[in-house]
Design an enzyme around this catalytic site. Structure first.
Site, PDB file in Angstrom:
ATOM      1  N   CYS A   1       0.848  -1.198   0.000  1.00 18.15           N
ATOM      2  CA  CYS A   1       0.000   0.000   0.000  1.00 18.15           C
ATOM      3  C   CYS A   1       0.882   1.246   0.000  1.00 18.15           C
ATOM      4  CB  CYS A   1      -0.888  -0.015   1.244  1.00 18.15           C
ATOM      5  SG  CYS A   1      -1.890   1.471   1.451  1.00 18.15           S
TER       6      CYS A   1
ATOM      7  N   CYS B   1      -6.902  -3.310   3.956  1.00 16.89           N
ATOM      8  CA  CYS B   1      -6.687  -1.857   3.865  1.00 16.89           C
ATOM      9  C   CYS B   1      -7.433  -1.234   2.698  1.00 16.89           C
ATOM     10  CB  CYS B   1      -5.202  -1.489   3.783  1.00 16.89           C
ATOM     11  SG  CYS B   1      -5.016   0.296   3.614  1.00 16.89           S
TER      12      CYS B   1
ATOM     13  N   HIS C   1       4.940   5.560   2.289  1.00 12.52           N
ATOM     14  CA  HIS C   1       5.039   6.806   3.069  1.00 12.52           C
ATOM     15  C   HIS C   1       5.860   6.585   4.346  1.00 12.52           C
ATOM     16  CE1 HIS C   1       1.238   8.660   1.046  1.00 12.52           C
ATOM     17  NE2 HIS C   1       2.330   8.833   0.331  1.00 12.52           N
TER      18      HIS C   1
ATOM     19  N   SER D   1       0.746   3.720   1.845  1.00 14.99           N
ATOM     20  CA  SER D   1       1.126   4.149   3.200  1.00 14.99           C
ATOM     21  C   SER D   1       2.409   3.451   3.674  1.00 14.99           C
ATOM     22  CB  SER D   1       0.002   3.875   4.194  1.00 14.99           C
ATOM     23  OG  SER D   1      -1.107   4.651   3.840  1.00 14.99           O
TER      24      SER D   1
ATOM     25  N   HIS E   1       0.648  -3.750   6.171  1.00 21.55           N
ATOM     26  CA  HIS E   1      -0.604  -3.681   6.935  1.00 21.55           C
ATOM     27  C   HIS E   1      -1.793  -4.172   6.127  1.00 21.55           C
ATOM     28  CE1 HIS E   1      -0.403   0.014   4.591  1.00 21.55           C
ATOM     29  NE2 HIS E   1      -1.712   0.079   4.688  1.00 21.55           N
TER      30      HIS E   1
HETATM   31  N1  COD Z   1      -3.863  14.726  -9.310  1.00 19.35           N
HETATM   32  C1  COD Z   1      -4.544  13.609  -9.654  1.00 19.35           C
HETATM   33  N2  COD Z   1      -4.110  12.355  -9.394  1.00 19.35           N
HETATM   34  C2  COD Z   1      -2.920  12.236  -8.762  1.00 19.35           C
HETATM   35  C3  COD Z   1      -2.154  13.353  -8.378  1.00 19.35           C
HETATM   36  C4  COD Z   1      -2.662  14.650  -8.680  1.00 19.35           C
HETATM   37  N3  COD Z   1      -2.005  15.754  -8.372  1.00 19.35           N
HETATM   38  N4  COD Z   1      -1.021  12.914  -7.758  1.00 19.35           N
HETATM   39  C5  COD Z   1      -1.092  11.577  -7.763  1.00 19.35           C
HETATM   40  N5  COD Z   1      -2.232  11.160  -8.357  1.00 19.35           N
HETATM   41  C6  COD Z   1      -2.728   9.794  -8.548  1.00 19.35           C
HETATM   42  C7  COD Z   1      -1.633   8.781  -8.859  1.00 19.35           C
HETATM   43  O1  COD Z   1      -1.350   8.730 -10.244  1.00 19.35           O
HETATM   44  C8  COD Z   1      -2.268   7.478  -8.357  1.00 19.35           C
HETATM   45  O2  COD Z   1      -2.963   6.805  -9.364  1.00 19.35           O
HETATM   46  C9  COD Z   1      -3.247   7.924  -7.279  1.00 19.35           C
HETATM   47  O3  COD Z   1      -3.274   9.342  -7.317  1.00 19.35           O
HETATM   48  C10 COD Z   1      -2.839   7.498  -5.863  1.00 19.35           C
HETATM   49  O4  COD Z   1      -2.829   6.123  -5.798  1.00 19.35           O
HETATM   50  P1  COD Z   1      -1.711   5.245  -5.039  1.00 19.35           P
HETATM   51  O5  COD Z   1      -1.699   3.912  -5.701  1.00 19.35           O
HETATM   52  O6  COD Z   1      -0.461   6.017  -4.946  1.00 19.35           O
HETATM   53  O7  COD Z   1      -2.259   5.126  -3.570  1.00 19.35           O
HETATM   54  P2  COD Z   1      -3.282   4.152  -2.806  1.00 19.35           P
HETATM   55  O8  COD Z   1      -4.562   4.070  -3.561  1.00 19.35           O
HETATM   56  O9  COD Z   1      -2.604   2.867  -2.464  1.00 19.35           O
HETATM   57  O10 COD Z   1      -3.482   4.953  -1.398  1.00 19.35           O
HETATM   58  C11 COD Z   1      -3.880   6.234  -1.431  1.00 19.35           C
HETATM   59  C12 COD Z   1      -4.054   6.878  -0.035  1.00 19.35           C
HETATM   60  C13 COD Z   1      -4.174   8.342  -0.341  1.00 19.35           C
HETATM   61  C14 COD Z   1      -5.304   6.380   0.644  1.00 19.35           C
HETATM   62  C15 COD Z   1      -2.861   6.579   0.913  1.00 19.35           C
HETATM   63  O11 COD Z   1      -1.689   6.871   0.314  1.00 19.35           O
HETATM   64  C16 COD Z   1      -2.940   7.465   2.160  1.00 19.35           C
HETATM   65  O12 COD Z   1      -2.616   8.624   2.148  1.00 19.35           O
HETATM   66  N6  COD Z   1      -3.368   6.901   3.270  1.00 19.35           N
HETATM   67  C17 COD Z   1      -3.438   7.633   4.526  1.00 19.35           C
HETATM   68  C18 COD Z   1      -4.731   7.450   5.153  1.00 19.35           C
HETATM   69  C19 COD Z   1      -4.980   6.025   5.590  1.00 19.35           C
HETATM   70  O13 COD Z   1      -6.063   5.502   5.434  1.00 19.35           O
HETATM   71  N7  COD Z   1      -3.971   5.374   6.186  1.00 19.35           N
HETATM   72  C20 COD Z   1      -4.074   4.070   6.745  1.00 19.35           C
HETATM   73  C21 COD Z   1      -3.576   2.937   5.944  1.00 19.35           C
HETATM   74  S1  COD Z   1      -3.541   3.211   4.252  1.00 19.35           S
HETATM   75 ZN    ZN Z   2      -2.988   1.053   3.471  1.00 22.91          ZN
END
Ligand code: COD
Ligand code: ZN
Ligand code: ZN
Length: 375
Positions: free
Chosen positions: A47, A175, A52, A49, A68
């Site tokens: 994931c 998750c 991160h 996170s 996780h």
């Molecule tokens: N504009 C549009 N799209 C964008 C931009 C932008 N400026 N920047 C990035 N993106 C797109 C990327 O191309 C990507 O497709 C997407 O956004 C993000 O997807 P991923 O694959 O990087 O992330 P995910 O889906 O695995 O997770 C996203 C979260 C935002 C939920 C995660 O990163 C997070 O912040 N989690 C914190 C909150 C939480 O629930 N934490 C507990 C465990 S996750």
């Molecule tokens: Zn997660």
């Protein structure tokens, strides 16, 4: 020969330092203490996170075993454990549900006070870790630490799931899936016939899309700067996909025009302040609901004109889709098995656990939605 009560030596991916690759190490995993469960991991997702935590934007003590989003089989249990037994299939959950704290007792609360997110200690409740490597204590992550052949978690952070469930397919319910799906169905409470905007089409964003679809939304607009994400988004229910790069004007203006003044529901699933603002601003005044799903570093702050809310928009935030974890995860697994939603479509890559660094490269390059590592 039973391993119960003994230290288990096994392989784990250890993050020794920020911004470095994982090292596959032999670790010792101590037996579970009272109200703890030791799990043999079978599969785990990667994931954002976790990434991160590697880059430091999500603080967690190091060295640590991250991960996780796993699924596995109970190997042994500590004293007093009643909800699971050895041999049960389980999903460890990063938000526990102790059932007795103030939040757990509230019908809508899910941020159980026994969580390891508010103050990430990296230890079990007794202040000690159950992992060691080369004589050094290795910290836990989010109370789950699924990047290890064996892990120890609190009983209140383990959900028992259907014995027939395919663990390599259901692990995203730990998750991404629950976080996204619940944000739409439980937190925003998307209504039939509504228009939704989903910012970010990663594993979590696609799960929001699935939730909007299940709730009967008429239009689901996906927004992402990576157009390679559009095909899968449409496969799981997005009716239109747009890239902010294709427009001169701000994306919130584009969305307002597309929706005749503003969308009913919007979701920020990227983890950026600017897109959180766009998601709020593209909502219809009077009744639009915007849900923050993505997290940002502690140092970043959202600053907004109160008029955006005074004019009737609602801004909400959620972890784990607002679901009470131990209660909801088994039901979500049942619903997946009854084909109510395609969690498995989130999985684009499967790699052996040892190739974990390759899995993170796939995430960083934007090539994967979910990589599942198998043990
Ligand atoms: N504009 C549009 N799209 C964008 C931009 C932008 N400026 N920047 C990035 N993106 C797109 C990327 O191309 C990507 O497709 C997407 O956004 C993000 O997807 P991923 O694959 O990087 O992330 P995910 O889906 O695995 O997770 C996203 C979260 C935002 C939920 C995660 O990163 C997070 O912040 N989690 C914190 C909150 C939480 O629930 N934490 C507990 C465990 S996750
Ligand atoms: Zn997660
Ligand atoms: Zn609780």
């Amino acid at each position: 020969m039973s391993t119960a009560g003994k230290v288990i030596k096994c392989k784990a991916a250890v993050l020794w330092e920020l911004k470095k690759p994982f090292a596959i190490e032999e670790v010792e995993v101590a037996p579970p203490k009272a109200h703890e469960v030791r799990i043999k991991m079978v599969a785990t997702g990667i994931c954002r996170s976790d990434d991160h935590a590697i880059d430091g934007s999500l603080f967690t003590p190091l060295p640590a075993v991250l991960g996780h989003e796993g699924a596995g089989i109970v190997e042994s249990v500590g004293e007093g454990v009643t909800s699971v037994k050895p041999g049960d299939k389980v999903i460890p959950v990063f938000l526990p549900q102790c059932g007795t704290c103030k939040v757990c007792k509230h019908p809508e609360g899910n941020f159980c006070l026994k969580n390891n997110i508010s103050k990430p200690t990296g230890t079990m409740q007794d202040g000690i870790t159950r992992f060691t490597c080369r004589g050094k204590a290795i910290y836990h992550f989010l109370g789950t630490s699924t990047y290890s052949q064996y892990t120890v978690v609190q009983e209140c952070a383990v959900a028992k799931i259907n014995a027939a469930s395919p663990l390599d397919k259901v692990c995203p319910i730990g998750c991404a899936f629950s976080t996204g799906y619940g944000s739409a169905t439980k937190v925003a409470k998307v209504t039939p016939g509504s228009t939704c905007a989903v910012f970010g089409l990663g594993g979590v964003g696609l799960s929001v899309v699935m939730g909007c679809k299940a709730a009967g939304a008429a239009r689901i607009i996906g927004i992402d700067i990576n157009k390679d994400k559009f095909a899968k988004a449409q496969e799981v229910g997005a009716t239109e996909c747009i890239s902010p790069m294709d427009f001169q004007k701000p994306i919130e203006e584009v969305l307002k025009e597309m929706s005749g003044g503003g969308v009913d529901f919007s979701f920020e699933v990227i983890g950026r302040i600017d897109t959180m603002m766009s998601a709020l601003m593209c909502c219809q005044d009077s009744y639009g609901v915007s849900v923050i799903v993505g997290g940002v570093a502690d140092s970043e702050k959202l600053s907004l004109n109160p008029m955006l809310l005074l004019t009737g928009r609602t801004l909400k935030g959620t972890l784990f889709g607002g679901f009470k974890s131990k209660d909801s995860v088994p039901k979500l697994v049942e619903d997946f098995m009854a084909k109510k939603f395609p969690v498995d479509l989130l999985i684009t890559h499967v790699l052996p656990f040892e190739k974990i660094n390759e899995g993170f490269e796939l995430l960083r390059s934007g090539k994967s939605i979910r990589t599942v590592l198998t043990f």
